[in-house]
Design a protein around this motif. Structure first.
Motif, PDB file in Angstrom:
ATOM      1  N   ALA A  15       1.944   1.520  -3.474  1.00 29.55           N
ATOM      2  CA  ALA A  15       0.955   2.018  -4.134  1.00 29.55           C
ATOM      3  C   ALA A  15       0.770   3.565  -4.392  1.00 29.55           C
ATOM      4  O   ALA A  15       0.707   4.221  -5.286  1.00 29.55           O
ATOM      5  CB  ALA A  15      -0.184   1.368  -4.067  1.00 29.55           C
ATOM      6  N   ARG A  16       0.821   4.028  -3.193  1.00 33.22           N
ATOM      7  CA  ARG A  16       0.437   5.623  -2.991  1.00 33.22           C
ATOM      8  C   ARG A  16       1.626   6.333  -3.728  1.00 33.22           C
ATOM      9  O   ARG A  16       1.304   7.556  -4.064  1.00 33.22           O
ATOM     10  CB  ARG A  16       0.379   5.686  -1.321  1.00 33.22           C
ATOM     11  N   ILE A  51      -4.454  -1.326  -4.793  1.00 33.05           N
ATOM     12  CA  ILE A  51      -3.706  -0.617  -3.685  1.00 33.05           C
ATOM     13  C   ILE A  51      -3.011  -1.613  -2.897  1.00 33.05           C
ATOM     14  O   ILE A  51      -1.653  -1.529  -2.877  1.00 33.05           O
ATOM     15  CB  ILE A  51      -4.376   0.432  -2.622  1.00 33.05           C
ATOM     16  N   ILE A  76       0.913  -1.161  -0.039  1.00 33.52           N
ATOM     17  CA  ILE A  76      -0.110   0.041   0.014  1.00 33.52           C
ATOM     18  C   ILE A  76       0.802   1.357   0.024  1.00 33.52           C
ATOM     19  O   ILE A  76       0.437   2.331  -0.592  1.00 33.52           O
ATOM     20  CB  ILE A  76      -1.171   0.104   1.074  1.00 33.52           C
TER      21      ILE A  76
END
Ligand SMILES: [Mg+2]
Length: 424
Positions: free
Chosen positions: A145-146, A322, A142
């Motif tokens: 992903a961000r 995500i 995650i």
């Protein structure tokens, strides 16, 4: 008609009998083995090919820094290039409030000084750098992903293109939706009422609800399942596309029984019938029912997706955009699935602009269904759709794919001015 997929599912002798083929069972077996080997090779190659157009950008875009910022309980990621162009991503606060240390210590520093055009390769590099792979799973991916989303937003703004153009070009202007209900604590009738409300609000033409008791089942949950499956079909009629999600509730025998009930009521797919990481058991269910088996929202490994696809354990792959590490890694899963004739319908969370990122993704994928997961617009952070204003929400059961640079939204500058750097 007997399809190649049916032959592969049946195995060699069964296939020869089914098609009344003049060849011997041994010959059919040999051909089937060759087909499988060839399919596995194509899936492997698909995973290794570029999935975006980033490599065709002519000018370098050097990332100066990627950083995590916070205001109250909200986390935003900012990516800035050496020319000062900024990209933004909003995180899901319910996940990032536990994972931000990995972002700040391990993920953000990796991207400083890198050329954003190499983003696909960088996603592989960040995994092995400083033994980050030991942190693999949702907590690492995650964060990656961000960072990826903020960098894609930056590249889009720098080059004047929407993100879907960078990902290969959109194939559709609108993305159709299904509405998911996550309840397991109320009656079957209550779930139907909630689905009715959701459909009235969003205009969705497909719905999904929960089966089992989440990671286990009880006599009471199974009794509820047997009421819900026909009740939802009866209420919405034959034209509604209906899915159901067991969240790993069943053993194989129970999953087969429930799957046959779903077949009888013409359900669209059966999600996570057995424990999500019991790959062989998932295949046993897929082999035992005709309804498509969906799964993959807990999966973080490209290798395991390769197995699931090549062995036809899933007929719908659902990486979370995500949890799995972002749009580019999910596009690799889409490319692998395409080789096997399998559709991808990603899992999303509503918070952290889940629908916005999904819309860009779904707009560029050829092997998907008409309906993507939709969980509304629950974010508290103020933003508007760039150019036309308003929030990014469904109208008449679909989302309009944004057309302005980056992800196509603009966060409120006053809100952004109150952000503070996150340090650990
Ligand atoms: Mg699910």
């Amino acid at each position: 008609m007997t399809t190649r997929r049916t032959l592969l599912k049946l195995g060699c002798v069964g296939a020869a009998a089914l098609v009344n083929h003049p060849a011997t069972a041994a010959e059919v077996c040999r051909n089937t083995d060759n087909d499988l080997r060839e399919l596995k090779a194509r899936i492997r190659n698909a995973r290794l090919r570029p999935v975006s157009k980033l490599h065709s950008l002519t000018e370098p875009i050097i990332i100066d820094r990627v950083e995590m910022l916070r205001r109250d309980d909200q986390f935003l990621v900012r990516a800035v290039c050496t020319e000062g162009v900024t990209g933004w991503a909003l995180a899901n606060p319910g996940l990032m409030d536990s994972a931000f240390g990995i972002f700040v210590n391990r993920v953000a520093p990796f991207f400083s000084g890198k050329d954003a055009r190499d983003l696909e390769m960088l996603l592989d590099e960040v995994f092995v750098t400083d033994s980050n792979y030991k942190w693999q799973g949702l907590a690492l991916w995650i964060c990656v992903a961000r960072a990826e989303l903020a960098i894609l937003d930056l590249i889009g703004k720098r080059t004047g293109q929407p993100v879907h153009a960078l990902l290969g070009g959109k194939l559709r202007d609108f993305v159709g939706l299904y509405h998911a209900n996550g309840d397991r604590n109320h009656s079957a009738q209550w779930v139907v009422e909630k689905l009715k409300e959701s459909v009235a609000e969003s205009g969705a033409r497909a719905v999904k609800f929960k089966l089992g008791a989440r990671m286990h089942y009880t006599d009471a949950s199974t009794a509820r399942d047997h009421v819900l499956i026909p009740m939802v079909r009866k209420h919405f009629g034959d034209d509604m596309v209906i899915y159901a999600d067991a969240n790993s509730s069943y053993d194989v025998a129970t999953a087969l029984k429930i799957g046959r009930v779903m077949e009888a009521y013409n359900y669209g797919f059966f999600e996570e019938p057995v424990q999500f990481d019991y790959l062989q058991e998932t295949k046993e269910v897929a082999d035992g029912v005709s309804i498509p088996i969906a799964g993959g929202e807990q999966e973080s490994s490209l290798w395991r997706f390769e197995w699931l696809i090549a062995n036809r354990a899933l007929q719908i792959v659902q990486p979370d955009l995500i949890y799995f590490g972002g749009l580019l890694r999910s596009l690799r899963v889409a490319a692998m699935a395409r080789e096997a004739g399998i559709d991808i319908v990603p899992h999303i969370s509503g918070s952290g602009l889940g629908s916005l990122y999904m819309a860009h993704f779904a707009s560029v994928v050829s092997n998907t269904t008409e309906y993507q997961e939709y969980k509304g617009d629950p974010d508290k952070v103020p933003y508007e759709v760039t150019g036309r204003g308003g929030r990014f929400r469904a109208v008449d059961g679909r989302l309009a794919v944004p057309m302005t640079p980056g992800f196509g939204i603009t966060f409120d500058p006053d809100y952004l001015s109150g952000l503070e750097p996150v340090r650990v």
